[in-house]
Design a protein around this motif. Structure first.
Motif, PDB file in Angstrom:
ATOM      1  N   ASN A   1       9.222   9.857  38.167  1.00 24.92           N
ATOM      2  CA  ASN A   1      10.644   9.734  38.527  1.00 24.92           C
ATOM      3  C   ASN A   1      11.520   9.245  37.381  1.00 24.92           C
ATOM      4  N   GLU A   2      10.925   8.930  36.241  1.00 23.45           N
ATOM      5  CA  GLU A   2      11.698   8.428  35.112  1.00 23.45           C
ATOM      6  C   GLU A   2      12.463   9.564  34.427  1.00 23.45           C
ATOM      7  N   LYS A   3      13.753   9.348  34.168  1.00 22.17           N
ATOM      8  CA  LYS A   3      14.598  10.372  33.566  1.00 22.17           C
ATOM      9  C   LYS A   3      14.287  10.516  32.070  1.00 22.17           C
TER      10      LYS A   3
ATOM     11  N   ASN B   1      18.181  14.379  31.180  1.00 21.28           N
ATOM     12  CA  ASN B   1      18.587  13.690  32.409  1.00 21.28           C
ATOM     13  C   ASN B   1      17.845  14.193  33.650  1.00 21.28           C
ATOM     14  N   GLN B   2      16.684  14.801  33.410  1.00 21.20           N
ATOM     15  CA  GLN B   2      15.833  15.210  34.526  1.00 21.20           C
ATOM     16  C   GLN B   2      14.498  14.468  34.445  1.00 21.20           C
TER      17      GLN B   2
ATOM     18  N   LYS C   1       7.262   9.046  25.457  1.00 24.52           N
ATOM     19  CA  LYS C   1       7.688   7.992  24.537  1.00 24.52           C
ATOM     20  C   LYS C   1       9.204   8.017  24.443  1.00 24.52           C
ATOM     21  N   LYS C   2       9.830   6.873  24.665  1.00 24.73           N
ATOM     22  CA  LYS C   2      11.281   6.792  24.632  1.00 24.73           C
ATOM     23  C   LYS C   2      11.769   6.821  23.187  1.00 24.73           C
ATOM     24  N   ASP C   3      12.930   7.380  22.973  1.00 22.45           N
ATOM     25  CA  ASP C   3      13.520   7.466  21.639  1.00 22.45           C
ATOM     26  C   ASP C   3      13.726   6.064  21.065  1.00 22.45           C
ATOM     27  N   GLY C   4      13.235   5.844  19.849  1.00 26.15           N
ATOM     28  CA  GLY C   4      13.394   4.552  19.188  1.00 26.15           C
ATOM     29  C   GLY C   4      12.310   3.550  19.520  1.00 26.15           C
ATOM     30  N   SER C   5      11.422   3.885  20.443  1.00 21.17           N
ATOM     31  CA  SER C   5      10.347   2.972  20.838  1.00 21.17           C
ATOM     32  C   SER C   5       9.025   3.451  20.265  1.00 21.17           C
TER      33      SER C   5
END
Length: 345
Positions: free
Chosen positions: A308-310, A274-275, A294-298
């Motif tokens: 700035n993306e958490k 969450n940071q 890389k986002k989880d599941g993507s």
């Protein structure tokens, strides 16, 4: 064979040669006989077989024979004793080394099993040693097996397609399996056996023939590597885009320091959850270069990510840095590296 043992054996052979040469020269001079007769006298005297002398012995020749006999008995006795000690030392060392190696393997968890000590395996060894990742090699060639043990590489002697040897390698506790056997048929059997014994393994196999990839994937491999394809693409790229390839090779080195390109997965208990990258300040605090996320599941990789993306649990950060820097970030991310093979490509 160790250098000290070779030197001892060479020393024995030189001493025996000198004894025979001096004795032959002595009989040839003292008894005025041919070289062949002198050599014959030397051999029957040293071996104490009791054959008749070729000529009548003079008092001086008899005295000389006494020294030859004592010298021969002492030299032969020393030679046999030394050889026996060398054999016993080798056997004891081999037994002790094998026992210690098996104990070390029994204590491994989430390690990688490498089937076959092919030419490409040498590069795999170096990569895992550099990354401090535990691994075990299974090799059925006795000479290669002994060579790996001499280099202190954890190795088992046996067939990598055998369930018994895979059990000994700790396949139930392993996280990955790499098959580098010399035929596609052997690789398919090894992959089938490994997948049957551990459903959670991440398996990578060598593919030799063009149609082998599909068969290996059906057998249970997660991915395959064709050395011919990689080598061909590399050579073509060096000709077509030499500047780009040179740049890619350069960015993984900083002077004499070799840099690693790794992905770090944010764990469920990590303080990084969450940071944002801006808040974490990874380059400033650790010295790593953040290349992508890389986002989880993507399956999509975001290069030059938004600072700035958490970051959430399960997300990945692709970074470039030294092994020590990567290890520090992995601890902060609560990533045990179990999924490392999935991202090594």
């Amino acid at each position: 064979m160790e250098k000290s043992k070779k030197n001892r054996i060479i020393g024995i052979l030189i001493s025996l040669f000198l004894l025979i040469s001096i004795s032959t020269f002595g009989y040839w001079t003292l008894l005025d006989i041919t070289f062949t007769d002198a050599l014959y006298m030397t051999i029957i005297t040293i071996s104490t077989v009791g054959y008749k002398e070729v000529v009548d012995m003079t008092p001086l020749a008899k005295l000389f024979s006494i020294f030859v006999i004592f010298g021969g008995i002492g030299m032969v006795g020393y030679a046999f004793t030394t050889l026996e000690i060398i054999i016993l030392e080798s056997n004891f060392k081999s037994i002790w080394r094998n026992k210690a190696m098996k104990k070390k393997i029994e204590q491994m968890k989430k390690h990688i099993i490498i089937a076959g000590g092919s030419e490409s395996s040498e590069f795999i060894f170096k990569r895992f040693q550099h990354s401090k990742k535990d691994f075990v090699v299974i090799e059925k060639d006795k000479e290669k097996y002994e060579a790996f043990l001499e280099k202190d590489i954890p190795t088992l002697l046996g067939d990598a397609t055998s369930e018994e040897i895979l059990t000994e390698a700790g396949i139930e506790r392993a996280s990955g399996f790499i098959s580098t056997l010399h035929t596609d048929a052997d690789n398919i059997v090894a992959v089938l056996t490994a997948r049957h014994m551990n459903k959670n393994l991440f398996i990578v196999s060598r593919a030799i023939e063009k149609n082998a990839r599909e068969k290996l994937l059906k057998a249970g491999a997660d991915n395959t590597v064709s050395s011919n394809e990689i080598g061909g693409n590399r050579m073509a790229a060096l000709v077509l885009r030499p500047t780009i390839i040179s740049f890619l090779d350069t960015i993984t080195r900083a002077g004499d320091v070799e840099l690693d390109l790794e992905d770090i997965i944010i764990g469920p208990e990590s303080s990084m959850r969450n940071q944002s990258l801006k808040e974490l300040q990874i380059p400033q605090k650790i010295g790593l270069t953040v290349l992508a996320t890389k986002k989880d599941g993507s399956e999509n990789i975001k290069f030059n990510p938004d600072p700035n993306e958490k970051l959430l649990s399960g997300d990945s950060i692709i970074v470039l840095g030294t092994p020590e820097q990567i290890s520090e970030l992995r601890k902060l991310a609560d990533d045990d590296g179990e999924r490392i093979l999935q991202h090594m490509g």
